[in-house]
Scaffold this motif. Sequence first.
Motif, PDB file in Angstrom:
ATOM      1  N   ILE A  70       0.677  -1.034  -0.027  1.00 39.73           N
ATOM      2  CA  ILE A  70       0.078  -0.274  -0.027  1.00 39.73           C
ATOM      3  C   ILE A  70       0.879   1.221  -0.019  1.00 39.73           C
ATOM      4  O   ILE A  70       0.767   2.291  -0.379  1.00 39.73           O
ATOM      5  CB  ILE A  70      -0.822   0.300   1.665  1.00 39.73           C
ATOM      6  N   GLY A  93      -3.061   3.013  -2.253  1.00 40.34           N
ATOM      7  CA  GLY A  93      -4.768   2.393  -1.064  1.00 40.34           C
ATOM      8  C   GLY A  93      -5.170   0.668  -2.542  1.00 40.34           C
ATOM      9  O   GLY A  93      -5.730   1.104  -1.744  1.00 40.34           O
ATOM     10  N   MET A  94      -4.435   0.658  -3.516  1.00 39.23           N
ATOM     11  CA  MET A  94      -5.387   0.272  -5.040  1.00 39.23           C
ATOM     12  C   MET A  94      -5.059  -0.898  -3.407  1.00 39.23           C
ATOM     13  O   MET A  94      -3.976  -1.816  -2.968  1.00 39.23           O
ATOM     14  CB  MET A  94      -4.735  -0.108  -5.546  1.00 39.23           C
ATOM     15  N   CYS A  95      -5.905  -2.705  -3.463  1.00 40.14           N
ATOM     16  CA  CYS A  95      -5.799  -3.688  -2.734  1.00 40.14           C
ATOM     17  C   CYS A  95      -5.671  -4.619  -3.699  1.00 40.14           C
ATOM     18  O   CYS A  95      -5.280  -5.990  -3.217  1.00 40.14           O
ATOM     19  CB  CYS A  95      -6.911  -3.907  -2.175  1.00 40.14           C
ATOM     20  N   VAL A 122      -0.527  -7.874  -2.703  1.00 39.21           N
ATOM     21  CA  VAL A 122      -0.607  -7.113  -1.750  1.00 39.21           C
ATOM     22  C   VAL A 122      -1.044  -8.332  -0.558  1.00 39.21           C
ATOM     23  O   VAL A 122      -1.906  -8.908  -1.251  1.00 39.21           O
ATOM     24  CB  VAL A 122      -2.051  -5.846  -1.993  1.00 39.21           C
ATOM     25  N   GLY A 123      -0.926  -8.402   0.552  1.00 38.49           N
ATOM     26  CA  GLY A 123      -2.048  -8.766   1.882  1.00 38.49           C
ATOM     27  C   GLY A 123      -3.338  -8.452   1.689  1.00 38.49           C
ATOM     28  O   GLY A 123      -3.709  -8.087   2.297  1.00 38.49           O
ATOM     29  N   ASN A 124      -3.398 -10.489   0.750  1.00 41.36           N
ATOM     30  CA  ASN A 124      -5.504 -10.161   1.085  1.00 41.36           C
ATOM     31  C   ASN A 124      -5.781 -10.593   0.422  1.00 41.36           C
ATOM     32  O   ASN A 124      -5.537 -11.590  -0.579  1.00 41.36           O
ATOM     33  CB  ASN A 124      -5.803  -8.474   0.195  1.00 41.36           C
ATOM     34  N   CYS A 127      -9.029  -9.884  -2.909  1.00 48.19           N
ATOM     35  CA  CYS A 127      -9.334  -8.780  -4.353  1.00 48.19           C
ATOM     36  C   CYS A 127      -8.215  -9.658  -5.215  1.00 48.19           C
ATOM     37  O   CYS A 127      -8.731  -9.702  -6.528  1.00 48.19           O
ATOM     38  CB  CYS A 127      -9.545  -7.849  -4.057  1.00 48.19           C
TER      39      CYS A 127
ATOM     40  N   CYS B  95     -15.202  -7.309  -1.542  1.00 52.83           N
ATOM     41  CA  CYS B  95     -14.714  -7.865  -0.272  1.00 52.83           C
ATOM     42  C   CYS B  95     -14.475  -6.679   0.529  1.00 52.83           C
ATOM     43  O   CYS B  95     -13.668  -6.511   1.777  1.00 52.83           O
ATOM     44  CB  CYS B  95     -12.939  -6.720  -1.064  1.00 52.83           C
ATOM     45  N   VAL B 126      -7.325  -4.350   3.781  1.00 54.72           N
ATOM     46  CA  VAL B 126      -7.279  -3.178   3.593  1.00 54.72           C
ATOM     47  C   VAL B 126      -8.439  -2.597   2.801  1.00 54.72           C
ATOM     48  O   VAL B 126      -9.063  -1.252   3.452  1.00 54.72           O
ATOM     49  CB  VAL B 126      -6.691  -3.633   1.637  1.00 54.72           C
ATOM     50  N   CYS B 127      -9.188  -2.758   2.379  1.00 54.84           N
ATOM     51  CA  CYS B 127     -10.794  -2.845   1.866  1.00 54.84           C
ATOM     52  C   CYS B 127     -11.599  -2.134   2.603  1.00 54.84           C
ATOM     53  O   CYS B 127     -12.389  -1.104   2.848  1.00 54.84           O
ATOM     54  CB  CYS B 127     -11.302  -3.256   0.692  1.00 54.84           C
ATOM     55  N   GLU B 130     -11.304   1.309   3.824  1.00 53.72           N
ATOM     56  CA  GLU B 130     -11.531   2.495   3.348  1.00 53.72           C
ATOM     57  C   GLU B 130     -13.211   2.863   2.700  1.00 53.72           C
ATOM     58  O   GLU B 130     -13.529   3.614   2.209  1.00 53.72           O
ATOM     59  CB  GLU B 130     -10.585   2.247   1.880  1.00 53.72           C
ATOM     60  N   LYS B 153       1.886  -1.706   7.685  1.00 56.73           N
ATOM     61  CA  LYS B 153       1.909  -2.011   6.663  1.00 56.73           C
ATOM     62  C   LYS B 153       0.256  -1.771   5.983  1.00 56.73           C
ATOM     63  O   LYS B 153       0.287  -1.653   4.708  1.00 56.73           O
ATOM     64  CB  LYS B 153       2.196  -3.616   6.198  1.00 56.73           C
ATOM     65  N   TYR B 154      -0.063  -1.502   7.127  1.00 60.63           N
ATOM     66  CA  TYR B 154      -1.522  -0.974   6.370  1.00 60.63           C
ATOM     67  C   TYR B 154      -2.145  -0.728   7.479  1.00 60.63           C
ATOM     68  O   TYR B 154      -3.110   0.204   8.286  1.00 60.63           O
ATOM     69  CB  TYR B 154      -2.462  -2.936   7.438  1.00 60.63           C
TER      70      TYR B 154
END
Lengths: 222, 222
Positions: A70, A93-95, A122-124, A127, B95, B126-127, B130, B153-154
């Motif tokens: 991020i 900021g994109m996931c 990205v850790g996720n 998405c 998400c 992440v999402c 937001e 990181k987040y």
Amino acid sequence: MDNIRVIEVKRSVFESNDQDAERLRGELKESKTFLLNLMSSPGSGKTTTLTRTIEALKDKYRIGVMEADIDSDVDAKTIAATGVKSIQLHTGGMCHLDADMTRQGLKELGLEDVDFAILENVGNLVCPAEFDTGSTKNAMILSVPEGHDKPLKYPLMFSICDVVLINKIDVMPYFDFDLEKCKEYIHMRNPKAKVIPICAKTGEGIEEWAKWLSENIDESIK
Amino acid sequence: MDNIRVIEVKRSVFESNDQDAERLRGELKESKTFLLNLMSSPGSGKTTTLTRTIEALKDKYRIGVMEADIDSDVDAKTIAATGVKSIQLHTGGMCHLDADMTRQGLKELGLEDVDFAILENVGNLVCPAEFDTGSTKNAMILSVPEGHDKPLKYPLMFSICDVVLINKIDVMPYFDFDLEKCKEYIHMRNPKAKVIPICAKTGEGIEEWAKWLSENIDESIK
């Protein structure tokens, strides 16, 4: 350590990411570069696994790493210390990363200088599974503390992965983690997925993982 | 266990989620309902923490739980077994939840029947950060195996949370987790964040968490 190249990736201009991902796979084939897309939850051990992977294979292949984050560069510093070419992709900021964002990173790495490119996504678990990066193969890490039920809860991620690394197997005694059940759930989502238990911290299982990678890289860049 | 109500939430029709979230907060205040938005990575222990929270507070408040999941109902079954009102929100691959999706869930729970509503958000750092859900307070769980560097990181997730539960402290001896460093990083992101170390499995720390909740619920529904 201050010389980490940071790329602020831009949103894709292509309407169809799927088509663009196929195009990128063609470009990779053309330049004899194997691209691994490595995905996982936050904190499952992607960077430690990557460090072990680089140690195991850096004498065999010219490796290049793209660290998507991020906005931090914690992981990129760790990877830069291994001595391989590495860049930081800031997603703003994109996931997730899509194919064109990945292409922007590969261009900075220089396709002609790399046989084995790795994208640390990205850790996720949600998405990144929805956006094809154009990678040759998809891998994910599921760590023991996350629990063996994750394939039930994040079905798409498991269904698109060619290989699932089960990390942190050293702490298995302290968690209610059923490895056989986990394999069963993974294969419910994706019968062809290869499952490799590892401990990135101690190095256990890394040999099998490096072997799987070597076979797939050699097949792809021959 | 087969009677879990499943809601397929629809995309919001509102242009501005922020405005809609403020509107929902007003509706909650009006009906004297406290809404907690609980977020974390996959596998950090949200459902176990929730079960402990319900045990601690179900005699004091009328609790209602919304379980958001991509498409499983694993967690909703666990929560239903505690005896409180619970529904499953299917996000259809999305998400995160926004305010209007949350409102659809609250409508099914019945605002007039609930003092303390809990949204278990999608496992993702992440999402969900937001999108304001309209919650009265935001909480997140960071589990020890994920590592103490996660606030670096987040950043957004940590900056929007009123309280951070550090879960799985029972396994601290087996991981390189520095609690003081973790608190320092959290407070870098959000100086006002309350940090509570817990072990949802054994119940350690749940009393302090229930106390924090009670104070905030009482303040909100008085």
